[in-house]
Design a protein around this motif. Structure first.
Motif, mmCIF file in Angstrom:
data_model
loop_
_atom_site.group_PDB
_atom_site.id
_atom_site.type_symbol
_atom_site.label_atom_id
_atom_site.label_comp_id
_atom_site.label_asym_id
_atom_site.label_seq_id
_atom_site.Cartn_x
_atom_site.Cartn_y
_atom_site.Cartn_z
ATOM 1 N N SER A 185 5.841 -0.668 -10.888
ATOM 2 C CA SER A 185 6.127 -1.515 -9.734
ATOM 3 C C SER A 185 5.478 -0.970 -8.464
ATOM 4 C CB SER A 185 7.637 -1.630 -9.554
ATOM 5 O OG SER A 185 7.933 -2.330 -8.385
ATOM 6 N N GLU A 186 5.559 0.339 -8.270
ATOM 7 C CA GLU A 186 4.960 0.959 -7.081
ATOM 8 C C GLU A 186 3.439 0.816 -7.081
ATOM 9 O OE1 GLU A 186 6.487 4.918 -7.318
ATOM 10 O OE2 GLU A 186 8.427 4.350 -6.456
ATOM 11 N N ILE A 187 2.823 1.005 -8.232
ATOM 12 C CA ILE A 187 1.371 0.887 -8.319
ATOM 13 C C ILE A 187 0.940 -0.556 -8.104
ATOM 14 C CG2 ILE A 187 -0.644 1.157 -9.826
ATOM 15 C CD1 ILE A 187 0.806 3.523 -11.122
ATOM 16 N N LYS A 188 1.679 -1.512 -8.669
ATOM 17 C CA LYS A 188 1.343 -2.923 -8.462
ATOM 18 C C LYS A 188 1.445 -3.308 -6.993
ATOM 19 C CE LYS A 188 2.246 -5.142 -12.878
ATOM 20 N NZ LYS A 188 3.077 -6.148 -13.579
ATOM 21 N N SER A 189 2.451 -2.804 -6.311
ATOM 22 C CA SER A 189 2.604 -3.069 -4.886
ATOM 23 C C SER A 189 1.435 -2.470 -4.107
ATOM 24 C CB SER A 189 3.925 -2.495 -4.382
ATOM 25 O OG SER A 189 4.042 -2.663 -3.001
ATOM 26 N N PHE A 190 1.043 -1.259 -4.465
ATOM 27 C CA PHE A 190 -0.096 -0.605 -3.821
ATOM 28 C C PHE A 190 -1.367 -1.430 -4.001
ATOM 29 C CE2 PHE A 190 -3.766 2.252 -4.262
ATOM 30 C CZ PHE A 190 -3.770 2.846 -3.016
ATOM 31 N N VAL A 191 -1.613 -1.882 -5.235
ATOM 32 C CA VAL A 191 -2.826 -2.656 -5.536
ATOM 33 C C VAL A 191 -2.807 -3.999 -4.805
ATOM 34 C CG1 VAL A 191 -3.987 -3.916 -7.398
ATOM 35 C CG2 VAL A 191 -3.344 -1.534 -7.716
ATOM 36 N N LYS A 192 -1.647 -4.621 -4.762
ATOM 37 C CA LYS A 192 -1.524 -5.927 -4.111
ATOM 38 C C LYS A 192 -1.900 -5.845 -2.633
ATOM 39 C CE LYS A 192 1.892 -9.400 -2.913
ATOM 40 N NZ LYS A 192 3.317 -9.682 -2.836
ATOM 41 N N ASN A 193 -1.492 -4.789 -1.953
ATOM 42 C CA ASN A 193 -1.712 -4.664 -0.517
ATOM 43 C C ASN A 193 -2.909 -3.799 -0.143
ATOM 44 O OD1 ASN A 193 0.689 -6.138 0.220
ATOM 45 N ND2 ASN A 193 1.834 -4.363 -0.509
ATOM 46 N N PHE A 194 -3.621 -3.286 -1.130
ATOM 47 C CA PHE A 194 -4.669 -2.302 -0.882
ATOM 48 C C PHE A 194 -5.755 -2.807 0.056
ATOM 49 C CE2 PHE A 194 -8.655 -0.158 -1.904
ATOM 50 C CZ PHE A 194 -8.293 1.151 -1.677
ATOM 51 N N TRP A 195 -6.339 -3.956 -0.258
ATOM 52 C CA TRP A 195 -7.467 -4.431 0.537
ATOM 53 C C TRP A 195 -7.029 -4.841 1.937
ATOM 54 C CZ3 TRP A 195 -11.685 -2.566 -0.912
ATOM 55 C CH2 TRP A 195 -11.984 -2.403 -2.264
ATOM 56 N N TYR A 196 -5.833 -5.329 2.096
ATOM 57 C CA TYR A 196 -5.326 -5.679 3.423
ATOM 58 C C TYR A 196 -5.281 -4.433 4.312
ATOM 59 C CZ TYR A 196 -1.992 -6.865 7.084
ATOM 60 O OH TYR A 196 -1.383 -7.034 8.299
ATOM 61 N N TYR A 197 -4.692 -3.366 3.803
ATOM 62 C CA TYR A 197 -4.581 -2.137 4.592
ATOM 63 C C TYR A 197 -5.929 -1.438 4.765
ATOM 64 C CZ TYR A 197 0.419 -2.630 4.759
ATOM 65 O OH TYR A 197 1.676 -3.103 5.015
ATOM 66 N N HIS A 198 -6.796 -1.552 3.798
ATOM 67 C CA HIS A 198 -8.135 -0.977 3.937
ATOM 68 C C HIS A 198 -8.876 -1.675 5.074
ATOM 69 C CE1 HIS A 198 -11.953 0.839 2.957
ATOM 70 N NE2 HIS A 198 -12.486 -0.352 2.766
ATOM 71 N N GLN A 199 -8.797 -2.994 5.101
ATOM 72 C CA GLN A 199 -9.461 -3.739 6.179
ATOM 73 C C GLN A 199 -8.819 -3.423 7.526
ATOM 74 O OE1 GLN A 199 -12.284 -5.586 5.799
ATOM 75 N NE2 GLN A 199 -12.289 -5.573 8.044
ATOM 76 N N MET A 200 -7.505 -3.263 7.548
ATOM 77 C CA MET A 200 -6.817 -2.915 8.790
ATOM 78 C C MET A 200 -7.284 -1.546 9.297
ATOM 79 S SD MET A 200 -2.758 -2.567 9.657
ATOM 80 C CE MET A 200 -2.349 -4.149 8.976
ATOM 81 N N ASP A 201 -7.446 -0.584 8.403
ATOM 82 C CA ASP A 201 -7.957 0.730 8.791
ATOM 83 C C ASP A 201 -9.361 0.618 9.385
ATOM 84 O OD1 ASP A 201 -5.728 2.156 8.061
ATOM 85 O OD2 ASP A 201 -6.530 2.805 6.122
#
Length: 79
Positions: free
Chosen positions: A21-37
């Motif tokens: 569950s934690e990894i799926k949540s990370f993957v789901k939001n990964f590109w959003y936070y990468h772009q925000m960075d």
């Protein structure tokens, strides 16, 4: 006590499902936070290694997708 349905059961299964569950949540939001960075570094300035390049981000993303696939496989093995 009934027979378990899957080879991995009990506390070990709950721990694996939590990790999944934690990894799926990370993957789901990964590109959003990468772009925000990337956007924040344009605004505030970047430093050495921040934000990570898209190639490194893709490697991390793919690695976590493989982890998801492996954990789902382990959880699906019947007893």
């Amino acid at each position: 006590m009934s027979n378990p349905t899957y080879k991995i059961h009990g506390k070990e299964r709950r721990a694996l499902k939590k990790e999944l569950s934690e990894i799926k949540s990370f993957v789901k939001n990964f590109w959003y936070y990468h772009q925000m960075d990337k956007d924040m570094s344009d605004f505030y300035g970047s430093s050495e290694g921040y934000p990570m390049c898209d190639e490194d981000a893709q490697k991390i993303y793919d690695k976590n997708l493989n982890k998801i696939k492996n954990i789902e496989y382990l959880l699906s093995i019947p007893y």
